[in-house]
Design a protein around this motif. Structure first.
Motif, PDB file in Angstrom:
ATOM      1  N   UNK A 148       0.833  -1.208   0.000  1.00 51.57           N
ATOM      2  CA  UNK A 148       0.000   0.000   0.000  1.00 51.57           C
ATOM      3  C   UNK A 148       0.865   1.253   0.000  1.00 51.57           C
ATOM      4  N   UNK A 149       0.339   2.291  -0.621  1.00 46.23           N
ATOM      5  CA  UNK A 149       1.010   3.587  -0.661  1.00 46.23           C
ATOM      6  C   UNK A 149       0.060   4.650  -0.105  1.00 46.23           C
ATOM      7  N   UNK A 156      -5.328   8.915   1.897  1.00 47.85           N
ATOM      8  CA  UNK A 156      -5.851   7.555   1.873  1.00 47.85           C
ATOM      9  C   UNK A 156      -4.694   6.592   1.664  1.00 47.85           C
ATOM     10  N   UNK A 157      -4.720   5.485   2.358  1.00 50.36           N
ATOM     11  CA  UNK A 157      -3.735   4.423   2.181  1.00 50.36           C
ATOM     12  C   UNK A 157      -4.363   3.356   1.299  1.00 50.36           C
ATOM     13  N   UNK A 158      -3.750   3.067   0.141  1.00 44.30           N
ATOM     14  CA  UNK A 158      -4.363   2.132  -0.792  1.00 44.30           C
ATOM     15  C   UNK A 158      -3.324   1.531  -1.729  1.00 44.30           C
ATOM     16  N   UNK A 177      -1.442   5.124  -6.856  1.00 41.65           N
ATOM     17  CA  UNK A 177      -0.875   5.784  -8.033  1.00 41.65           C
ATOM     18  C   UNK A 177      -1.949   6.034  -9.089  1.00 41.65           C
ATOM     19  N   UNK A 178      -2.820   5.061  -9.316  1.00 43.44           N
ATOM     20  CA  UNK A 178      -3.885   5.226 -10.301  1.00 43.44           C
ATOM     21  C   UNK A 178      -4.869   6.307  -9.865  1.00 43.44           C
ATOM     22  N   UNK A 193      -5.946  10.034 -11.641  1.00 47.63           N
ATOM     23  CA  UNK A 193      -7.318  10.429 -11.924  1.00 47.63           C
ATOM     24  C   UNK A 193      -7.724  11.729 -11.261  1.00 47.63           C
ATOM     25  N   UNK A 194      -7.056  12.070 -10.160  1.00 46.30           N
ATOM     26  CA  UNK A 194      -7.430  13.282  -9.422  1.00 46.30           C
ATOM     27  C   UNK A 194      -6.586  14.502  -9.775  1.00 46.30           C
ATOM     28  N   UNK A 195      -5.490  14.292 -10.459  1.00 47.99           N
ATOM     29  CA  UNK A 195      -4.511  15.368 -10.641  1.00 47.99           C
ATOM     30  C   UNK A 195      -5.102  16.610 -11.303  1.00 47.99           C
ATOM     31  N   UNK A 196      -5.940  16.440 -12.331  1.00 48.20           N
ATOM     32  CA  UNK A 196      -6.489  17.598 -13.031  1.00 48.20           C
ATOM     33  C   UNK A 196      -7.381  18.428 -12.112  1.00 48.20           C
TER      34      UNK A 196
END
Length: 326
Positions: free
Chosen positions: A249-250, A284-286, A290-291, A295-298
């Motif tokens: 997890x990251x 969040x730890x998941x 990375x994915x 998806x949230x960067x924009x």
């Protein structure tokens, strides 16, 4: 917590067999506190010769109390405290085998660093040529020699930390106790202190360290123990504990200058992130961090924030273990 329980199950026998001798410090069933209020509740702790052991945990968990007990500065209500082969409470000679570097530097302001170390060496029982040799060795190990003939009162914070550690090492102790040894120092001094601690234990001393400096602990400690409610909740090698606790997890974090507006907050919540600091920080730890970050960067960029993904560190480990121990 299974990982902590597994590691705790390999306690004293493993430490003693790996280090090839009697442990430097053993606390057995220690109960202690202040003014009738309990702090340590049956603490068991073993530190091997040549080992650096860092105690971690939130304020009030018992770290400083454990250090005071180990040094003989606080009597126990129950249990046993041994340094080498001596019981600290019953044998005053055990205290002369301990080198303490407290959080508030314990130095003589009017003396030079060399004079201070000479005084401490004599208090530790050294005599004759052994005093000068010990002082030079402590100065060399801590890289404090350039300030050896400066008065302690004139030293900067970083040089005081070096001198404080030198004073703990000058008596060639069996046990070194360090309380926040890197407080207020720069990166260069932090690195030098880490090398000094590793050099000191290479001679066979054990080291009990209390530090909130995760980077210093990771660079220095062979094992860490996480305290909660006056006991060890988990212990082990830092990376082993991190791997067993978090696996692959990251940690996904979002930092915003202002609390998230409604649309962004809904998007973050939909991804399982939890708000902190009034909605300015989310995490969040998941395993799929990375994915999710991609998806949230924009959305986050548009709000003037930043997204980051990193491996969980020791601070995250402490928070998780303490939470599960509550």
């Amino acid at each position: 917590m299974k990982a902590g329980a597994d590691i705790l199950g390999r306690r004293d026998a493993a430490v003693e067999s790996e280090r090839g001798g009697r442990p430097a410090l053993v606390l057995t069933g220690v109960r202690a506190g202040y003014g009738g209020l309990p702090v340590l509740d049956g603490l068991d702790l073993t530190i091997g010769q040549g080992e650096v052991y860092a105690l971690l945990g939130p304020n009030g968990s018992g770290k400083s109390t454990a250090a005071r007990v180990a040094c003989g500065l606080l009597n126990v209500n129950a249990g046993l405290v041994e340094v080498g082969e001596r019981e600290v409470v019953l044998d005053h000679r055990a205290r002369r085998c301990i080198g303490l570097a407290p959080q508030e530097t314990a130095l003589f302001p009017a003396l030079t660093v060399r004079e201070t170390l000479t005084t401490v060496a004599r208090l530790a029982g050294l005599r004759g040529r052994a005093v000068g040799e010990a002082v030079e060795r402590a100065l060399e190990i801590t890289a404090a020699a350039p300030r050896a003939d400066h008065r302690v009162a004139s030293l900067s914070g970083g040089w005081r930390r070096r001198a404080n550690l030198a004073a703990a090492l000058v008596g060639d102790p069996d046990l070194i106790v360090l309380d926040e040894p890197t407080e207020g120092v720069d990166a260069e001094t932090r690195g030098q202190l880490a090398r000094a601690v590793r050099s000191a234990v290479a001679g066979g001393a054990g080291c009990l360290m209390i530090s909130h400096d995760a980077a210093f602990v990771e660079a220095t400690a062979d094992r860490v123990g996480v305290m909660a409610r006056g006991r060890l909740a988990a212990e082990g090698a830092p990376q082993a504990l991190l791997d067993q606790t978090f696996g692959e997890a990251r940690l996904l974090t979002v930092r915003l200058a202002q609390p998230a507006e409604a649309a962004l907050a809904r998007a973050l919540e939909a991804c399982g992130l939890e708000p902190r600091d009034g909605g300015r920080h989310w995490r969040r730890l998941a395993a799929d961090a990375a994915n999710q970050a991609a998806g949230l960067s924009a959305l986050v960029d548009e709000a003037g924030g930043e997204v980051a993904v990193r491996r969980p560190g020791l601070d995250d480990l402490v928070a998780r273990i303490v939470e599960e121990s509550a």
